[in-house]
Design a protein around this motif. Structure first.
Motif, PDB file in Angstrom:
ATOM      1  N   ARG A 135      31.387  33.952 -56.608  1.00 40.98           N
ATOM      2  CA  ARG A 135      29.823  34.336 -56.298  1.00 40.98           C
ATOM      3  C   ARG A 135      29.575  36.007 -56.740  1.00 40.98           C
ATOM      4  O   ARG A 135      28.820  36.225 -56.797  1.00 40.98           O
ATOM      5  CB  ARG A 135      29.509  33.919 -55.080  1.00 40.98           C
ATOM      6  N   ALA A 136      30.814  36.712 -56.703  1.00 45.56           N
ATOM      7  CA  ALA A 136      30.684  38.133 -57.097  1.00 45.56           C
ATOM      8  C   ALA A 136      30.462  38.266 -58.778  1.00 45.56           C
ATOM      9  O   ALA A 136      30.315  39.505 -59.181  1.00 45.56           O
ATOM     10  CB  ALA A 136      31.820  38.925 -56.592  1.00 45.56           C
ATOM     11  N   ASP A 137      30.749  37.193 -59.508  1.00 44.17           N
ATOM     12  CA  ASP A 137      30.450  37.275 -60.850  1.00 44.17           C
ATOM     13  C   ASP A 137      29.196  38.053 -61.341  1.00 44.17           C
ATOM     14  O   ASP A 137      28.386  37.345 -60.468  1.00 44.17           O
ATOM     15  CB  ASP A 137      30.956  35.886 -61.432  1.00 44.17           C
ATOM     16  N   ARG A 138      29.170  38.587 -62.149  1.00 40.64           N
ATOM     17  CA  ARG A 138      27.888  39.038 -62.483  1.00 40.64           C
ATOM     18  C   ARG A 138      26.479  38.281 -62.878  1.00 40.64           C
ATOM     19  O   ARG A 138      25.552  38.140 -62.514  1.00 40.64           O
ATOM     20  CB  ARG A 138      28.182  40.182 -63.864  1.00 40.64           C
ATOM     21  N   PHE A 139      27.178  37.094 -63.711  1.00 39.60           N
ATOM     22  CA  PHE A 139      26.046  36.168 -64.051  1.00 39.60           C
ATOM     23  C   PHE A 139      26.022  35.343 -62.754  1.00 39.60           C
ATOM     24  O   PHE A 139      24.797  35.122 -62.760  1.00 39.60           O
ATOM     25  CB  PHE A 139      26.699  35.175 -65.036  1.00 39.60           C
ATOM     26  N   SER A 140      26.800  35.265 -61.768  1.00 41.78           N
ATOM     27  CA  SER A 140      26.418  34.367 -60.653  1.00 41.78           C
ATOM     28  C   SER A 140      25.288  35.111 -59.808  1.00 41.78           C
ATOM     29  O   SER A 140      24.394  34.575 -59.403  1.00 41.78           O
ATOM     30  CB  SER A 140      27.562  33.995 -59.900  1.00 41.78           C
ATOM     31  N   ARG A 141      25.645  36.504 -59.768  1.00 39.56           N
ATOM     32  CA  ARG A 141      24.548  37.287 -58.930  1.00 39.56           C
ATOM     33  C   ARG A 141      23.225  37.468 -59.625  1.00 39.56           C
ATOM     34  O   ARG A 141      22.092  37.372 -58.883  1.00 39.56           O
ATOM     35  CB  ARG A 141      25.162  38.618 -58.710  1.00 39.56           C
TER      36      ARG A 141
END
Length: 333
Positions: A135-141
């Motif tokens: 969830r901390a992934d750039r795309f996820s955020r």
């Protein structure tokens, strides 16, 4: 111009594919976290039940029993996970202060529930770690792939790990095919990276089970091979062992049955529990000469030398050439 448009389409497709994979993986991780919490909740509830049973058994001083029962009830009545963690820590503290129960079966039950809680909490926290990392992934955020799902929190409580070894009776199966090869799993202690050894299918005997029933059930769960009770011969061997697994000491008595696999049987792992998935890394059919040549650790320790004996017993039983199984199993190492 057409090349630019084509390039933009390719980039968009790549991004869409990555977003799809991220969303799918994130959904899978959230489901894994929820399942892990459900398993942890069950393990904690079982520990609470054992604590209440111990308080009601009459072996403790009345004041201690009352305090223990009240602490167990607080773990069950906690409204949120923060209060639940505080209540579980209080119950752990009280359990650690108790003398060893005079009934060894109660002591073993406490040790077993402590081990279940320990493993379930680690599986849950591992799932939380992986979910939070994705969830901390750039795309996820950026694309809010988690939707409205709440961010899972770790569940940190003190571990209660009694020093008393857990007594356990185990039923194991020497599964021998037509080529005289025995089926072995490879596993290792999850807390000891690089730890590897080979062992036969099987596991602990549950309440209300006989040895043969446990052998039949464990074989089905671990391999999906379904055999009738009449397909097993034995127990032909037995052994005692003492070992440590995931920080818990065990004293185990193992009984070994022999059986032949069904025709064209394949080993399937979909029946593995989360614990089994954490320490079983594969399987192999071993011939006696291959076992003699390997430098790997194999349990039972005498399997290499005694496999021909097990093969002979099985062939005599399946061939109908008289009672090959001794009335009493032979002790081995």
């Amino acid at each position: 111009m057409n090349l630019v448009i084509a390039a933009i389409i390719v980039v968009l497709l790549v991004c869409a594919f990555r977003l799809y994979r991220l969303a799918t993986r994130l959904d899978r991780l959230h489901r894994r976290t929820e399942a892990a919490w459900a398993a942890l909740d069950v393990a904690l509830a079982r520990r609470s039940g054992v604590a209440r049973a111990l308080a009601a058994a009459g072996d403790l001083a009345p004041a201690v029993a009352t305090t223990l029962a009240a602490a167990a009830r607080r773990t069950e009545d906690a409204g949120d996970r923060t209060r639940r963690a505080d209540a579980e820590n209080e119950l752990t503290r009280l359990l650690e202060q108790l003398p060893t129960p005079p009934d060894s079966s109660v002591a073993d039950e406490l040790a077993e529930t402590a081990q279940r809680v320990l493993l379930a909490r680690r599986f849950y926290n591992d799932a939380v770690r992986d979910t939070r990392a994705l969830r901390a992934d750039r795309f996820s955020r950026m694309f809010r792939l988690a939707g409205r799902a709440s961010l899972p929190d770790y569940f940190e409580i003190a571990e209660y790990n009694p020093s008393r070894p857990l007594n356990r009776v185990s039923a194991r199966v020497l599964m021998i095919d037509d080529a005289d090869r025995v089926l072995l799993f490879q596993g290792g202690d999850p807390q000891l990276p690089g730890d590897r050894f080979w062992f036969t299918p099987g596991g602990g005997v549950e309440a209300g089970e006989d040895l043969l029933g446990a052998a039949q059930r464990e074989l089905t769960e671990e391999t999906r091979m379904r055999l009738p009770r009449t397909a097993f011969a034995g127990p032909v061997w037995w052994r005692r062992s003492r070992f440590t697994f995931s920080g818990q000491d065990y004293e185990q008595t193992e009984y070994f049955f022999v059986a032949a696999p069904p025709a064209d049987a394949a080993v399937h792992h979909d029946g593995f529990t989360e614990v089994e998935r954490s320490y079983i890394h594969g399987e192999e059919w071993w011939a006696a000469d291959a076992l003699a040549a390997t430098g790997d650790v194999v349990y039972p320790l005498q399997l290499t030398a005694r496999l021909p004996e097990a093969v002979k017993l099985l062939r005599e039983v399946t061939g109908g050439r008289g009672p090959a199984v001794p009335p009493e199993p032979t002790q081995i190492d």
